[in-house]
Design an enzyme around this catalytic site. Structure first.
Site, PDB file in Angstrom:
ATOM      1  N   PRO A   1       0.838  -1.159   0.115  1.00 22.55           N
ATOM      2  CA  PRO A   1       0.071   0.151   0.179  1.00 22.55           C
ATOM      3  C   PRO A   1       0.976   1.209   0.120  1.00 22.55           C
ATOM      4  O   PRO A   1       1.985   1.384   0.355  1.00 22.55           O
ATOM      5  CB  PRO A   1      -0.750  -0.240   1.318  1.00 22.55           C
ATOM      6  CG  PRO A   1      -0.674  -1.494   1.602  1.00 22.55           C
ATOM      7  CD  PRO A   1       0.621  -2.009   1.116  1.00 22.55           C
ATOM      8  N   TYR A   2       0.197   2.417  -0.526  1.00 26.59           N
ATOM      9  CA  TYR A   2       1.107   3.759  -0.629  1.00 26.59           C
ATOM     10  C   TYR A   2       1.766   3.857   0.590  1.00 26.59           C
ATOM     11  O   TYR A   2       3.073   4.107   0.447  1.00 26.59           O
ATOM     12  CB  TYR A   2       0.056   4.771  -0.844  1.00 26.59           C
ATOM     13  CG  TYR A   2       0.765   6.173  -1.018  1.00 26.59           C
ATOM     14  CD1 TYR A   2       1.143   6.217  -2.183  1.00 26.59           C
ATOM     15  CD2 TYR A   2       0.493   7.096  -0.025  1.00 26.59           C
ATOM     16  CE1 TYR A   2       1.794   7.631  -2.488  1.00 26.59           C
ATOM     17  CE2 TYR A   2       1.245   8.413  -0.223  1.00 26.59           C
ATOM     18  CZ  TYR A   2       1.724   8.697  -1.498  1.00 26.59           C
ATOM     19  OH  TYR A   2       2.031   9.847  -1.653  1.00 26.59           O
ATOM     20  N   TYR A   3       1.409   4.035   1.877  1.00 27.11           N
ATOM     21  CA  TYR A   3       2.215   4.300   2.931  1.00 27.11           C
ATOM     22  C   TYR A   3       2.998   3.318   3.441  1.00 27.11           C
ATOM     23  O   TYR A   3       4.035   3.868   4.181  1.00 27.11           O
ATOM     24  CB  TYR A   3       1.140   5.158   3.914  1.00 27.11           C
ATOM     25  CG  TYR A   3       1.033   6.528   3.773  1.00 27.11           C
ATOM     26  CD1 TYR A   3       1.770   7.475   3.873  1.00 27.11           C
ATOM     27  CD2 TYR A   3      -0.512   6.821   3.375  1.00 27.11           C
ATOM     28  CE1 TYR A   3       1.458   9.019   3.553  1.00 27.11           C
ATOM     29  CE2 TYR A   3      -0.933   8.139   3.211  1.00 27.11           C
ATOM     30  CZ  TYR A   3       0.074   9.089   3.248  1.00 27.11           C
ATOM     31  OH  TYR A   3      -0.030  10.444   2.924  1.00 27.11           O
ATOM     32  N   ALA A   4       2.739   2.117   2.962  1.00 26.63           N
ATOM     33  CA  ALA A   4       3.586   1.154   3.283  1.00 26.63           C
ATOM     34  C   ALA A   4       4.758   1.146   2.797  1.00 26.63           C
ATOM     35  O   ALA A   4       5.820   0.907   3.517  1.00 26.63           O
ATOM     36  CB  ALA A   4       3.079  -0.293   3.264  1.00 26.63           C
ATOM     37  N   ARG A   5       4.919   1.669   1.413  1.00 30.73           N
ATOM     38  CA  ARG A   5       6.111   2.108   0.710  1.00 30.73           C
ATOM     39  C   ARG A   5       6.770   3.175   1.581  1.00 30.73           C
ATOM     40  O   ARG A   5       8.062   2.972   1.591  1.00 30.73           O
ATOM     41  CB  ARG A   5       5.771   2.536  -0.524  1.00 30.73           C
ATOM     42  CG  ARG A   5       5.186   1.472  -1.608  1.00 30.73           C
ATOM     43  CD  ARG A   5       5.355   1.648  -3.085  1.00 30.73           C
ATOM     44  NE  ARG A   5       5.097   3.140  -3.181  1.00 30.73           N
ATOM     45  CZ  ARG A   5       3.825   3.032  -4.125  1.00 30.73           C
ATOM     46  NH1 ARG A   5       3.225   1.749  -4.300  1.00 30.73           N
ATOM     47  NH2 ARG A   5       3.066   4.278  -4.561  1.00 30.73           N
TER      48      ARG A   5
END
Lengths: 100, 141
Positions: free
Chosen positions: B101-105
């Site tokens: 997911p975006y913020y996991a990146r």
């Protein structure tokens, strides 16, 4: 601060230069012609900033360039007047037509 | 997932890779054309062939905002900048970039950056994660 090489309204072509690693110059804009629509402040080019070189990175003027969607996508099916804007550092732009 | 074997983890990562692809196993040579394609940075997402993606409303979750603030604070304190974050996300490679997911990146590359720069060590961080996981598991009982 360096004087910007291109004026608002100038036709410019995005250079199709080899890039090895990080860049913000989208592949789909390379080689295409657009019009400078805005000047942006001089800043460190993304290719240097991405490697943490904020202090000693190379600074250049930035430009917003407006493309016709039909210029970017030959099979574009939307309205003829549709445009797309993107931002480039000066090194990525050249005059659209070679000076005589 | 501590319980998974190497084979299971490998299968999991393979299933997550969204692109159909030729299997490459460190070939001896590649064409210039293939090299140009392999250099394509992952965030450069205009113009690829794709199917229409559904538009889904999604609220921001606390862990996402915590990640965002942590990354911004690291920027204010001079640990890195946004362009460096984007570059490090590209450096994750396609499987992780498109799989997370975006913020996991964001949080993954923030961690890598802190390790790269010597602010923390991977074993310190691993030990802390295990400590918190253990506390969390106990709390559930």
């Amino acid at each position: 601060m360096a004087k910007p090489k291109f004026d608002v309204g100038d036709e410019v072509r995005v250079r199709n230069q080899t890039s090895l690693f990080h860049t913000r110059t989208q592949k789909y804009t390379r080689g295409h012609v657009g019009v400078v629509s805005e000047h942006r402040p001089e800043w460190v080019i993304p290719e240097d900033e991405a490697f943490g070189r904020v202090e000693d990175g190379r600074k250049e003027p930035f430009y917003v360039v407006r493309f016709k969607q039909t210029e970017l996508w030959p099979d574009y099916t939307g309205f003829e007047r549709d445009t797309l804007e993107s931002e480039f550092s000066e090194r990525w732009l050249e005059p659209a037509r070679k000076e005589k | 997932m501590p319980g998974l074997t190497y084979d299971q983890l490998q299968k999991k990562a393979k299933d997550l890779a969204p692109e159909e692809r030729e299997i490459l196993d460190s070939p001896y040579t590649i064409s210039n054309e293939a090299y140009a394609a392999l250099r394509w940075v992952l965030h450069d997402v205009g113009g690829q062939v794709d199917i229409p993606a559904p538009y889904l409303e999604k609220g921001e979750e606390p862990w996402e905002m915590n990640t965002y603030l942590t990354c911004e604070c690291l920027g204010w304190r001079g640990a890195w900048n946004s362009e460096e974050r984007r570059r490090r996300e590209n450096d994750l490679g396609g499987t992780q970039y498109f799989g997370l997911p975006y913020y996991a990146r964001w949080i993954t590359v923030a961690t890598k950056s802190l390790v790269d720069k010597g602010y923390i060590t991977v074993d310190e961080l691993g030990a802390k994660i295990d400590e918190i996981r253990e506390r969390y598991e106990k709390g559930k009982q």
